[in-house]
Every structure is written in structure tokens, then in C-alpha cells.
Design an enzyme around this catalytic site. Structure first.
Site, PDB file in Angstrom:
ATOM      1  N   ARG A 169      11.346  -6.229   4.932  1.00  0.00           N
ATOM      2  CA  ARG A 169      12.251  -5.344   5.673  1.00  0.00           C
ATOM      3  C   ARG A 169      12.848  -6.139   6.835  1.00  0.00           C
ATOM      4  O   ARG A 169      12.180  -6.974   7.424  1.00  0.00           O
ATOM      5  CB  ARG A 169      11.447  -4.159   6.189  1.00  0.00           C
ATOM      6  CG  ARG A 169      12.216  -3.055   6.816  1.00  0.00           C
ATOM      7  CD  ARG A 169      11.307  -1.857   7.125  1.00  0.00           C
ATOM      8  NE  ARG A 169      10.977  -1.150   5.897  1.00  0.00           N
ATOM      9  CZ  ARG A 169       9.775  -0.666   5.598  1.00  0.00           C
ATOM     10  NH1 ARG A 169       8.770  -0.808   6.438  1.00  0.00           N
ATOM     11  NH2 ARG A 169       9.561  -0.043   4.464  1.00  0.00           N
ATOM     12  N   ASP A 224       0.483  -3.953   4.725  1.00  0.00           N
ATOM     13  CA  ASP A 224       0.407  -2.644   4.065  1.00  0.00           C
ATOM     14  C   ASP A 224      -0.255  -1.537   4.874  1.00  0.00           C
ATOM     15  O   ASP A 224       0.278  -0.438   4.945  1.00  0.00           O
ATOM     16  CB  ASP A 224      -0.289  -2.732   2.695  1.00  0.00           C
ATOM     17  CG  ASP A 224       0.175  -3.915   1.874  1.00  0.00           C
ATOM     18  OD1 ASP A 224       1.394  -4.089   1.728  1.00  0.00           O
ATOM     19  OD2 ASP A 224      -0.682  -4.687   1.408  1.00  0.00           O
ATOM     20  N   GLU A 240      -2.142   1.164  -1.363  1.00  0.00           N
ATOM     21  CA  GLU A 240      -1.168   0.068  -1.436  1.00  0.00           C
ATOM     22  C   GLU A 240      -1.813  -1.244  -0.987  1.00  0.00           C
ATOM     23  O   GLU A 240      -1.584  -2.301  -1.584  1.00  0.00           O
ATOM     24  CB  GLU A 240       0.036   0.402  -0.551  1.00  0.00           C
ATOM     25  CG  GLU A 240       1.128  -0.634  -0.585  1.00  0.00           C
ATOM     26  CD  GLU A 240       2.269  -0.323   0.376  1.00  0.00           C
ATOM     27  OE1 GLU A 240       3.163  -1.184   0.494  1.00  0.00           O
ATOM     28  OE2 GLU A 240       2.263   0.747   1.025  1.00  0.00           O
TER      29      GLU A 240
END
Length: 180
Positions: A26, A108, A126
């Protein structure tokens, strides 16, 4: 970290989050530096363009103060919403800076803190999945688990970015720099 790469107060930088395998996760297009030292970076952003690894984009909805520390394996986003301050805490590598951006590895696990002080550990499934897929070393797992504990202590003790004075001081500083 190279000393010359520490961003200066008032400078706008990108923030890049990676995954353990080196892939970009990101990118926040713009964050204004409020404090930059070799150990702590504090920034502010509002309605910032965020680009996901798959190319999707979105814009943050509210002003936020971000906190990074070179000795802890987490970073904290303090979001100012109408019903109070929410915190989103990413378990991550300590930050590094270069001319391109402030960078870290996202591991995560997250902790979301609500205005009433309650918090929840998120994304454990995750984390387990990526730990197996990307072969997180056992040492990293131990460090991250220890930092979950540290982060929970900070939340409960209202320490660091969770201290009421922290929010007041840095929100005001961001407002002054932004409105200047």
C-alpha cells in the site's frame, strides 16, 4: 538509516508499505512531517490518496496523525472521527527512510482501538496464512508477538501515541503547518 534521509518538519513524503516477500502492499501519496528524528517520525495527513497493491485507489476520510518508531515493530494511525479518536495499529518492521519514501514491512496483525479505549487484535488468520506462504522466520514471529504485548501495554497505560497530550499537541501542530 542514513541521517540525510530523515524527513524534515513541514516536508511532504510518501509512505510505502511492503509485504515480507518484497512486494508493495500500500502507498499513501502524501503525509506532512511534524517531527523527524532518527528514532521517531510523526506525520499528519487528511484526504490522502492511497494506492493498493492491485492498483485500486481510495482517499482517506479524515485527518490522521501517524507515528513510527525505529525500535518498535509497529506503527500507529490516530484517526479523528466525529465520534472520537480511533487508532489503527499495524504490526510492522521498524521504519526506514530514503529519498523516495518512508518504508516498512506490514506483518498483517493489526490492533484497532476504539474511542472508549477497548481494542481488538485483528487479522490473526491472515498472519498465519502469510507466515506459512512467505516463510516468516521464527525470530520474526517472536518479535511480533512481543510487540503485540508492548502495544497492548501502551494502549492500556495510555502511553506514547495513546496519551491524551500526544493527540492534542500533534493535531494542533498539523493544523498550524497545514493552514500556514
Amino acid at each position: 538509516m542514513v541521517k540525510e534521509s530523515i524527513p524534515k518538519e513541514g516536508e511532504n513524503i510518501k509512505i510505502q508499505s511492503y509485504k515480507h516477500d518484497g512486494n508493495i502492499h500500500r502507498v499513501w501519496s502524501e503525509t506532512t512531517i511534524l517531527k523527524g528524528t532518527e528514532h521517531v517520525i510523526i506525520g499528519g495527513n487528511d484526504h490522502t490518496l492511497v494506492t493498493e497493491s492491485d492498483g485500486r485507489t481510495w482517499i482517506t476520510r479524515e485527518p490522521a496523525i501517524v507515528y513510527f518508531h525505529s525500535e518498535y515493530w509497529f506503527n500507529v494511525i490516530c484517526m479523528f472521527r466525529e465520534d472520537g479518536i480511533y487508532y489503527y495499529c499495524n504490526l510492522s518492521s521498524p521504519f526506514a527512510c530514503d529519498e523516495e519514501a518512508l518504508k516498512y514491512i506490514d506483518y498483517d496483525l493489526d490492533i484497532k482501538v476504539y474511542p472508549n479505549g477497548k481494542y481488538h487484535l485483528l487479522d490473526e488468520d491472515e498472519y498465519e496464512q502469510h507466515m506459512n506462504q512467505m516463510n516468516y522466520p521464527h525470530d520474526i514471529d517472536i518479535i511480533l508477538r512481543r510487540n503485540v504485548d508492548i502495544l497492548q501495554q501502551w494502549i492500556e497505560q495510555k502511553k506514547g501515541p495513546f496519551a491524551p497530550d500526544f493527540i492534542k499537541v500533534w493535531k494542533e501542530r498539523y493544523k498550524k503547518i497545514r493552514d500556514y
